[in-house]
Write an enzyme that holds these catalytic residues in place. Structure first.
Site, PDB file in Angstrom:
ATOM      1  N   LYS A  66      -9.527  -7.772  -8.757  1.00  0.00           N
ATOM      2  CA  LYS A  66      -9.708  -9.172  -8.340  1.00  0.00           C
ATOM      3  C   LYS A  66     -11.174  -9.562  -8.371  1.00  0.00           C
ATOM      4  CE  LYS A  66      -6.764  -9.160  -4.687  1.00  0.00           C
ATOM      5  NZ  LYS A  66      -6.186  -9.664  -3.435  1.00  0.00           N
ATOM      6  N   ARG A  72       0.148   2.117  -9.455  1.00  0.00           N
ATOM      7  CA  ARG A  72      -0.298   0.768  -9.790  1.00  0.00           C
ATOM      8  C   ARG A  72       0.056   0.437 -11.224  1.00  0.00           C
ATOM      9  NH1 ARG A  72      -4.415  -0.932  -6.258  1.00  0.00           N
ATOM     10  NH2 ARG A  72      -5.094  -2.641  -7.573  1.00  0.00           N
ATOM     11  N   GLU A 128      -3.945  -9.922   0.128  1.00  0.00           N
ATOM     12  CA  GLU A 128      -5.135 -10.451   0.772  1.00  0.00           C
ATOM     13  C   GLU A 128      -5.468 -11.773   0.076  1.00  0.00           C
ATOM     14  OE1 GLU A 128      -8.504  -7.825   0.831  1.00  0.00           O
ATOM     15  OE2 GLU A 128      -9.731  -9.318   1.856  1.00  0.00           O
TER      16      GLU A 128
HETATM   17  P1  ATP Z   1      -8.225  -5.845  -3.081  1.00  0.00           P
HETATM   18  O1  ATP Z   1      -9.191  -4.975  -3.792  1.00  0.00           O
HETATM   19  O2  ATP Z   1      -8.702  -7.227  -2.878  1.00  0.00           O
HETATM   20  O3  ATP Z   1      -7.582  -5.217  -1.877  1.00  0.00           O
HETATM   21  P2  ATP Z   1      -5.631  -5.552  -4.256  1.00  0.00           P
HETATM   22  O4  ATP Z   1      -5.393  -5.578  -5.715  1.00  0.00           O
HETATM   23  O5  ATP Z   1      -5.327  -4.337  -3.471  1.00  0.00           O
HETATM   24  O6  ATP Z   1      -7.112  -6.002  -4.156  1.00  0.00           O
HETATM   25  P3  ATP Z   1      -4.045  -7.031  -2.375  1.00  0.00           P
HETATM   26  O7  ATP Z   1      -3.965  -8.498  -2.211  1.00  0.00           O
HETATM   27  O8  ATP Z   1      -4.549  -6.220  -1.241  1.00  0.00           O
HETATM   28  O9  ATP Z   1      -4.921  -6.791  -3.658  1.00  0.00           O
HETATM   29  O10 ATP Z   1      -2.663  -6.464  -2.870  1.00  0.00           O
HETATM   30  C1  ATP Z   1      -1.432  -6.794  -2.299  1.00  0.00           C
HETATM   31  C2  ATP Z   1      -0.412  -5.761  -2.669  1.00  0.00           C
HETATM   32  O11 ATP Z   1      -0.303  -5.675  -4.079  1.00  0.00           O
HETATM   33  C3  ATP Z   1      -0.801  -4.380  -2.179  1.00  0.00           C
HETATM   34  O12 ATP Z   1       0.340  -3.789  -1.594  1.00  0.00           O
HETATM   35  C4  ATP Z   1      -1.215  -3.655  -3.405  1.00  0.00           C
HETATM   36  O13 ATP Z   1      -0.930  -2.293  -3.310  1.00  0.00           O
HETATM   37  C5  ATP Z   1      -0.402  -4.346  -4.495  1.00  0.00           C
HETATM   38  N1  ATP Z   1      -1.091  -4.264  -5.777  1.00  0.00           N
HETATM   39  C6  ATP Z   1      -2.338  -4.694  -6.063  1.00  0.00           C
HETATM   40  N2  ATP Z   1      -2.676  -4.399  -7.332  1.00  0.00           N
HETATM   41  C7  ATP Z   1      -1.616  -3.760  -7.876  1.00  0.00           C
HETATM   42  C8  ATP Z   1      -1.339  -3.194  -9.161  1.00  0.00           C
HETATM   43  N3  ATP Z   1      -2.218  -3.237 -10.149  1.00  0.00           N
HETATM   44  N4  ATP Z   1      -0.128  -2.626  -9.352  1.00  0.00           N
HETATM   45  C9  ATP Z   1       0.782  -2.592  -8.371  1.00  0.00           C
HETATM   46  N5  ATP Z   1       0.587  -3.107  -7.145  1.00  0.00           N
HETATM   47  C10 ATP Z   1      -0.594  -3.679  -6.882  1.00  0.00           C
HETATM   48 MG    MG Z   2      -5.762  -4.484  -1.064  1.00  0.00          MG
END
Ligand code: ATP
Ligand code: MG
Length: 570
Positions: free
Chosen positions: A281, A271, A44
C-alpha cells in the site's frame, strides 16, 4: 494426520475444502465456541483495497458463507496519522462490488478503545505492563537477537502506582509523542522476539477520524487485534503468513480475556503476490501521490477500484482467487492467470460489436452512392438469449490499417492489392486500387464488392481466407481508446530491493488512440460498466471519463495473451 483429519477424509461435506476451511470445520465439529462461526475482514483504512485484499475477503466471507457463520467488516483504525474516511468509503464499495455483505456488522477497532484501555490498566495493576521512558530506537537496540537475550529496560520495575499515574498522564496529553510507551512485561529472553516486552500503546496527538481528540494513546496492532476479535465475538481470525510469528502473542493477550466457552484463534494463509505489479500500500500510495498513475482507480493499478474501472468483473476476480487457492507457502502468482479468468468471464457476458482502432478508409466503387443497408450481427454467440442487432453498411467503410498490406508476405490472408476478403457479416470485397498522399502514405483503398455474397444470398457460402471487422464510415462515431499494458516491466519488482521501484515502471503501460471508429450500437449501449467485445480486438468498457461529446473506452484486455506469445517466441 490427526484422528480428526482422518475422519474428515471420509466425509462428503468436506471434499475440496482448503486447509483453513478444514480447521474451521474441525472446530465446529468439536463444538468449540458453542458451535459458533464468526470471521472478520480487518482492513486498515490507509489506502484502497487491492487484489491481495480480495483474496483475504474471499476467504473471510467465503468460509463464513460456507459453514453458515457471519463475517464482520472491521476497520483496523488504530493509527490516525495514516487513516482517512475516503479510504473507509472506498473499502465498503469494493467489498460490496466483489459480491460480499457484512449486514449491520460494521465495526471499528476504535469502538474498542475504552475496553482496550481498561484492559491495559488491569494489566498494569497486575504487574504485567509498565511505562517505558525510552525512545523506540533505544527500545529496539535492547531487543537482542534471536540468539542473544535482550536487555531489560531500566524502567521495567516501576511500581504499579507510578505506572498507572504515567499511563493516565500519557493519555491526558502531558507528554510528547515518542517520549513514553506502555510495554507488556513478558520476557526479554524469550526465543520469540515478539515476547520481548512488546509495545502496547504509543502516544499520538493527531486527531482520529472517528474518536477525535478523545485519546492521546493508541494501541499497537498486537495489543488491539486479538482483543478486538474477542470483544466482537470473532471465533476465527484468518490472516496472512507474516502473522504466524505474532500468533503466540495473539494467544498470550487473548488469554487475558477468554475462557473455555469462547476463545478466538488465528489461522494464517499465504498472501497473494502478482507478477508485473506491486502490492504494498505504501508503494501504491506513492504512485498516486507522485502522479505516476492517475489515481487509486487508474485502470493499471492492482486495486479493486482500478480493476473495476478497467472492466474486470467481480466473478473473474473470485474465479482467479479460487484457482490459485490457499496454502501455507508464499508464492508469486502469474498475472496471466488473472487475465485468463477475465477473458473467460467476459467471453461469456460481453456484447459483441465492431470498432476500428486505426482506421483506413475503403470506398466500394460499385456500391450505389447514398445507399445504406443493415446487416444483422449476433450480440453474443455464447449467450443464446442475447439476441442480435443491426449494423449499417454503406459505400464507404473503415477497416483496420494493419488489415491491409501493399506487399504482403505469403501467408497474409487479409486485404492486399487484387485480393479478396469477407467483411464480417456482410459482403466479399476485392481491392482494386491503392490511393496515396504526396508523401506516399496509403490513405484510401478502392474496392469492389460481390453483391451476391451477403448472408441469405446464393454467394453467401463462397469462401475466402480472411474475414475483417469494419464499420460504416458515415455512421461510425469517433472515440478515444485507451490500451493498457502491465504497470511494471519487471516480473517481480519487490524482488529488486536495490532498484527504485519507480524505475521499473513500464513506459508503455498506457497507449491512447484518438479517432477510433465505433459502430453506433456500441455507443447507444455505452453505459457505465457495460462490457463489449470489439470483434477481433479485445474487451472494452466505457471509461469514467466518458462523455457523449467525447466517448472514451478502456481496453480491459486483448483477446489473446500477447506476453505469453512473446515469451514463447523468445
Ligand atoms: P499494511 O501494511 O497497511 O498493514 P496490509 O496489506 O496488511 O497493509 P491491511 O488493510 O492491514 O493491509 O489488510 C487487511 C487484510 O488483508 C489483512 O488480514 C491482510 O492479511 C490481508 N491482506 C493484505 N494484503 C494481502 C495479500 N497480498 N494477500 C492476501 N491477503 C492480504
Ligand atoms: Mg495490515
Amino acid at each position: 494426520m490427526s484422528e480428526e483429519n482422518a475422519n474428515i477424509e471420509n466425509n462428503e461435506q468436506v471434499k475440496g475444502l482448503n486447509f483453513v476451511e478444514e480447521e474451521v470445520y474441525n472446530d465446529l465439529r468439536a463444538g468449540k465456541n458453542g458451535g459458533r462461526l464468526s470471521t472478520r475482514f480487518p482492513p486498515e483504512p490507509n489506502g484502497y483495497l487491492h487484489i491481495g485484499h480480495a483474496k483475504a475477503i474471499c476467504m473471510d466471507f467465503g468460509v463464513a458463507e460456507k459453514f453458515g457463520g457471519t463475517c464482520n467488516l472491521r476497520f483496523d483504525d488504530t493509527n490516525p496519522v495514516k487513516e482517512d474516511v475516503e479510504y473507509v468509503d472506498s473499502i465498503r464499495e469494493d467489498i460490496h462490488w466483489l459480491g460480499f455483505d457484512w449486514g449491520n456488522r460494521e465495526y471499528y477497532a476504535s469502538d474498542y478503545f475504552p475496553q482496550l484501555f481498561d484492559l491495559a490498566v488491569r494489566l498494569i495493576k497486575e504487574g504485567k505492563a509498565y511505562v517505558d521512558d525510552q525512545s523506540s530506537e533505544e527500545i529496539a537496540r535492547q531487543k537482542g537477537t534471536p540468539q542473544t537475550p535482550g536487555t531489560e529496560s531500566p524502567y521495567r520495575n516501576r511500581s504499579v502506582e507510578e505506572n498507572l499515574d504515567l499511563f493516565m498522564r500519557m493519555n491526558a496529553g502531558e507528554f510528547d509523542e515518542g517520549c513514553r510507551v506502555l510495554r507488556a512485561k513478558i520476557d526479554m529472553a524469550s526465543p520469540n522476539m515478539h515476547f520481548r516486552d512488546p509495545i502496547m500503546y504509543r502516544i499520538i496527538k493527531t486527531p482520529h477520524h472517528r474518536t477525535g481528540t478523545t485519546w492521546k494513546v493508541y494501541p499497537m496492532y498486537d495489543f488491539a487485534h486479538g482483543q478486538s476479535d474477542y470483544f466482537e465475538g470473532v471465533t476465527h481470525s484468518i490472516c496472512t503468513l507474516e502473522f504466524v510469528v505474532h500468533r503466540p502473542l495473539y494467544e498470550y493477550f487473548v488469554k487475558e480475556l477468554a475462557d473455555e466457552t469462547y476463545c478466538p484463534r488465528q489461522i494464517e494463509f499465504n498472501r497473494l503476490n502478482l507478477t508485473y505489479t506491486v502490492m504494498s500500500k505504501r508503494k501504491l500510495l506513492q504512485l498516486v501521490n507522485e502522479g505516476l498513475v492517475s489515481g487509486w482507480d487508474d485502470p493499471r493499478m492492482p486495486t479493486i477500484s482500478g480493476m473495476r474501472r478497467r472492466g474486470y468483473t467481480p466473478a473473474s476476480i473470485r474465479n482467479f482467487i479460487n484457482t490459485i487457492g490457499y496454502t501455507k507457502y508464499e508464492a508469486l502468482n502469474s498475472v496471466s492467470l488473472l487475465e485468463h479468468a477475465v477473458r473467460d468471464d467476459l467471453n461469456r457476458i460481453a456484447t459483441r460489436g465492431m470498432a476500428v482502432l486505426n482506421p483506413l478508409k475503403v470506398v466500394i466503387t460499385n456500391y450505389p452512392e447514398g445507399h445504406v443497408e443493415t446487416v444483422t450481427m449476433e450480440n453474443n454467440p455464447e449467450d443464446p438469449e442475447s439476441g442480435v442487432h443491426e449494423m449499417p453498411f454503406s459505400r464507404e467503410i473503415y477497416i483496420e490499417q494493419e488489415d491491409f498490406m501493399e506487399n504482403p508476405p505469403k501467408k497474409f490472408f487479409r486485404l492486399a492489392p487484387g485480393s479478396e476478403v469477407r467483411l464480417k457479416g456482410a459482403y466479399i470485397i476485392k481491392c482494386e486500387d491503392v490511393v496515396k498522399d504526396a508523401e506516399g502514405n496509403i490513405i484510401e483503398l478502392k474496392c469492389t464488392y460481390d453483391p451476391d455474397t451477403r448472408s441469405g444470398l446464393p454467394g453467401a457460402a463462397r469462401k475466402v481466407k480472411g474475414t475483417l471487422h469494419w464499420v460504416s464510415a458515415p455512421h461510425a462515431i469517433d472515440a478515444e481508446v485507451r490500451l493498457y499494458d502491465r504497470l511494471f516491466e519487471v516480473e517481480n519488482p519487490a524482488a529488486e530491493p536495490d532498484r527504485d521501484f519507480r524505475e521499473m515502471l513500464n513506459p508503455d503501460s498506457l497507449r491512447t488512440i484518438q479517432g477510433a471508429k465505433i459502430e453506433p450500437f456500441i455507443i447507444e449501449n455505452a453505459k457505465r460498466g457495460a462490457k463489449f467485445q470489439f470483434q477481433r480486438i479485445g474487451y472494452f468498457t466505457p471509461d469514467y471519463d466518458y462523455a457523449d461529446e467525447h466517448p472514451v473506452f478502456n481496453r480491459t484486455i486483448a483477446l489473446k495473451d500477447s506476453w505469453e506469445k512473446a515469451q514463447k517466441k523468445a
